[in-house]
Motif scaffolding. Structure first.
Motif, PDB file in Angstrom:
ATOM      1  N   VAL A  23       0.849  -1.189   0.000  1.00  0.00           N
ATOM      2  CA  VAL A  23       0.000   0.000   0.000  1.00  0.00           C
ATOM      3  C   VAL A  23       0.882   1.236   0.000  1.00  0.00           C
ATOM      4  O   VAL A  23       2.043   1.208   0.451  1.00  0.00           O
ATOM      5  CB  VAL A  23      -0.942   0.010   1.224  1.00  0.00           C
ATOM      6  N   ARG A  24       0.334   2.352  -0.474  1.00  0.00           N
ATOM      7  CA  ARG A  24       1.091   3.606  -0.491  1.00  0.00           C
ATOM      8  C   ARG A  24       1.293   4.124   0.922  1.00  0.00           C
ATOM      9  O   ARG A  24       0.378   4.101   1.741  1.00  0.00           O
ATOM     10  CB  ARG A  24       0.355   4.647  -1.333  1.00  0.00           C
ATOM     11  N   ALA A  25       2.513   4.590   1.176  1.00  0.00           N
ATOM     12  CA  ALA A  25       2.852   5.066   2.514  1.00  0.00           C
ATOM     13  C   ALA A  25       3.577   6.411   2.418  1.00  0.00           C
ATOM     14  O   ALA A  25       4.717   6.568   2.838  1.00  0.00           O
ATOM     15  CB  ALA A  25       3.718   4.035   3.235  1.00  0.00           C
ATOM     16  N   GLY A  26       2.919   7.395   1.811  1.00  0.00           N
ATOM     17  CA  GLY A  26       3.491   8.726   1.731  1.00  0.00           C
ATOM     18  C   GLY A  26       4.467   8.895   0.580  1.00  0.00           C
ATOM     19  O   GLY A  26       4.542   8.081  -0.331  1.00  0.00           O
ATOM     20  N   LEU A  27       5.234   9.995   0.654  1.00  0.00           N
ATOM     21  CA  LEU A  27       6.165  10.364  -0.415  1.00  0.00           C
ATOM     22  C   LEU A  27       7.582  10.456   0.131  1.00  0.00           C
ATOM     23  O   LEU A  27       7.791  10.688   1.324  1.00  0.00           O
ATOM     24  CB  LEU A  27       5.750  11.705  -1.032  1.00  0.00           C
ATOM     25  N   ALA A  28       8.532  10.280  -0.784  1.00  0.00           N
ATOM     26  CA  ALA A  28       9.943  10.390  -0.413  1.00  0.00           C
ATOM     27  C   ALA A  28      10.708  11.039  -1.560  1.00  0.00           C
ATOM     28  O   ALA A  28      10.234  11.096  -2.700  1.00  0.00           O
ATOM     29  CB  ALA A  28      10.522   9.009  -0.096  1.00  0.00           C
ATOM     30  N   ARG A  29      11.938  11.543  -1.255  1.00  0.00           N
ATOM     31  CA  ARG A  29      12.742  12.192  -2.285  1.00  0.00           C
ATOM     32  C   ARG A  29      13.499  11.187  -3.142  1.00  0.00           C
ATOM     33  O   ARG A  29      14.031  11.558  -4.179  1.00  0.00           O
ATOM     34  CB  ARG A  29      13.727  13.166  -1.638  1.00  0.00           C
ATOM     35  N   ASP A  30      13.551   9.954  -2.713  1.00  0.00           N
ATOM     36  CA  ASP A  30      14.259   8.918  -3.461  1.00  0.00           C
ATOM     37  C   ASP A  30      13.282   7.815  -3.850  1.00  0.00           C
ATOM     38  O   ASP A  30      12.348   7.494  -3.109  1.00  0.00           O
ATOM     39  CB  ASP A  30      15.393   8.319  -2.621  1.00  0.00           C
ATOM     40  N   GLY A  31      13.521   7.257  -5.028  1.00  0.00           N
ATOM     41  CA  GLY A  31      12.661   6.171  -5.484  1.00  0.00           C
ATOM     42  C   GLY A  31      12.979   5.815  -6.927  1.00  0.00           C
ATOM     43  O   GLY A  31      13.878   6.379  -7.549  1.00  0.00           O
ATOM     44  N   VAL A  32      12.183   4.892  -7.446  1.00  0.00           N
ATOM     45  CA  VAL A  32      12.376   4.466  -8.835  1.00  0.00           C
ATOM     46  C   VAL A  32      11.470   5.310  -9.742  1.00  0.00           C
ATOM     47  O   VAL A  32      10.416   5.794  -9.310  1.00  0.00           O
ATOM     48  CB  VAL A  32      12.053   2.964  -8.993  1.00  0.00           C
ATOM     49  N   PRO A  33      11.864   5.497 -11.013  1.00  0.00           N
ATOM     50  CA  PRO A  33      11.074   6.360 -11.908  1.00  0.00           C
ATOM     51  C   PRO A  33       9.622   5.929 -12.063  1.00  0.00           C
ATOM     52  O   PRO A  33       8.738   6.770 -12.256  1.00  0.00           O
ATOM     53  CB  PRO A  33      11.826   6.242 -13.246  1.00  0.00           C
ATOM     54  N   SER A  34       9.347   4.630 -11.969  1.00  0.00           N
ATOM     55  CA  SER A  34       7.969   4.174 -12.180  1.00  0.00           C
ATOM     56  C   SER A  34       7.018   4.627 -11.075  1.00  0.00           C
ATOM     57  O   SER A  34       5.800   4.621 -11.259  1.00  0.00           O
ATOM     58  CB  SER A  34       7.935   2.644 -12.268  1.00  0.00           C
TER      59      SER A  34
END
Length: 429
Positions: A151-162
């Motif tokens: 499940v989605r758990a907020g946002l972050a500054r790092d991650g994968v492009p998808s």
């Protein structure tokens, strides 16, 4: 209603939709044929496909064609009945004595065979188990971390492009551009106002060096504004996912079969066909259902699938031995707070003296408070014995979760099975 049938040839696997429409249109006829097939099949071939026939009159389709129209004159060689000018009566369409009628037999002409086609294994089982379900299936807490949902758990500054959040990233970029350009724009405005004030002065009082300086400052500030990037890596935001345990609808079905000496071979065959139907039903419709097979005479044993259906072990009858074993297995491996518990029992109703009372007490005090559903089938053409009467008291206390039916011969297996596991409108989720 008029039906237009597309008879154009289709490429491979392109007629699947038409086939589904055909199965739905003649569902009543197909279901009747499937029920007859279930009743006449042996244990070993319950899960193969089936050849189904539909009366030709039920699949007749209107045909559109150009008629001759108008008055016609024809020559019939060898005619002995009509003369020139006679009018030939129109056929009445009732299938009189000269033809085969609705596909039937006649002494002249030709008849039509019934339309026959073959159902695949999946289609056959779909019709067999249509409208059935496990009663009172509930969501249970997860017993392990194997069943999880991301499940989605907020946002972050790092991650994968998808997983980039375009909306949030653009919002961050817009806010950054506003914040970075604001002081530069204020300085630019001040420089532009100062330049305008300087140029409005009298030519004698103007300071050319100051004008050149202000123009250079304005050019520098404009370049700084243009140099603010539209979007920067600092602005990017990515959706974060976390593993969240999910409630599980996992269930276990206990198949309890009486194999005592009072169970004749015919009784055992009927019981095996009932349990095979149950096995196929669970295999087709449920992924999280385990099966536990228990055979009993004077003693009960947990066995594997092959031994359950094909072992020839026999003896006296003590039904409580099976219920006691099931209760021990539940306590050891299937806690009620984590599993939906079901029991299906088949017996001829014969039991050891005074053991039926023990069975009743085991059900009322220990098993039924934990179970979602208990299905008991008694295979006998005779009067019910003490076990049935004791089970009636259990059914009276648990009317929604305890069901009992009688099977006299093989033809009763499928109707009884459908009655026990029919879909309930008030099914708990």
């Amino acid at each position: 209603m008029t039906y237009f049938i597309d008879r154009r040839p289709n490429a491979k696997h392109k007629s699947a939709v038409n086939r589904q429409r055909f199965l739905e249109r003649y569902r009543k006829h197909i279901k009747r044929s499937v029920e007859e097939a279930v009743n006449r099949r042996s244990i070993t071939d319950m899960e193969r496909g089936e050849k189904v026939s539909i009366p030709t009159k039920d699949i007749s389709e209107p045909v559109f064609q150009h008629g001759p129209g108008g008055a016609r004159q024809i020559v019939s060689p060898g005619n002995k009945e009509f003369l020139e000018g006679d009018k030939i009566r129109r056929p009445n369409g009732q299938g009189g004595g000269d033809g085969a009628g609705e596909g039937g037999a006649s002494n002249q002409g030709e008849g039509d065979d019934e339309f026959a086609f073959t159902l695949s294994r999946e289609e056959f089982l779909e019709f067999v188990f249509d409208g059935l379900e496990l009663p009172h299936l509930q969501r249970k807490p997860l017993k392990s971390l194997e069943e999880i949902k991301m499940v989605r758990a907020g946002l972050a500054r790092d991650g994968v492009p998808s997983r980039i959040s375009i909306t949030r990233s653009m919002r961050e970029a817009y806010a950054r551009r506003i914040a970075m350009r604001a002081p530069i724009k204020r300085a630019l405005k001040e420089a532009q106002e100062a330049l305008a004030a300087e140029e409005r002065k009298d030519p004698v009082l103007r300071n050319p060096a100051r004008i050149v300086e202000l123009k250079a400052e304005i050019e520098r500030l404009e370049k700084r504004i243009e140099g603010v990037p539209f979007i920067d890596t600092y602005d990017l935001r990515y959706h974060q996912l976390s593993a969240q345990p999910q409630p599980s609808s996992q269930a276990v079905m206990f198949c309890v079969m009486d194999v005592s000496g009072s169970m004749t071979q015919n009784h055992k065959d009927i019981a095996k066909r009932f349990f095979l139907l149950l096995y196929l039903f669970l295999e087709k419709h449920y992924e999280k259902v385990e099966l536990v097979f228990v055979r009993h005479h004077t003693a009960a044993r947990e066995v594997n699938e092959e031994e359950f259906f094909y072992s020839r072990e026999t003896g006296g009858t003590i039904v409580s031995s099976a219920l006691t074993l099931v209760n021990k297995i539940i306590e050891k491996r299937y806690p009620a707070e984590q599993w939906n518990l079901y029991i299906a029992q088949a017996s001829d109703g014969d039991n050891w003296d005074d053991d039926s009372n023990i069975c009743r007490d085991l059900l009322v005090k220990q098993l039924m408070p934990q179970l979602q559903y208990y299905a008991y089938v008694e295979i006998t053409p005779h009067e019910h014995q003490s076990l049935w009467h004791e089970y009636e008291t259990v059914a009276a206390q648990f009317p929604e979760r305890f069901a009992m039916r009688q099977i006299v011969d093989a033809g009763d297996i499928y109707p009884v099975f459908r009655e026990l596991f029919k879909r309930r409108l008030s099914q708990e989720q």
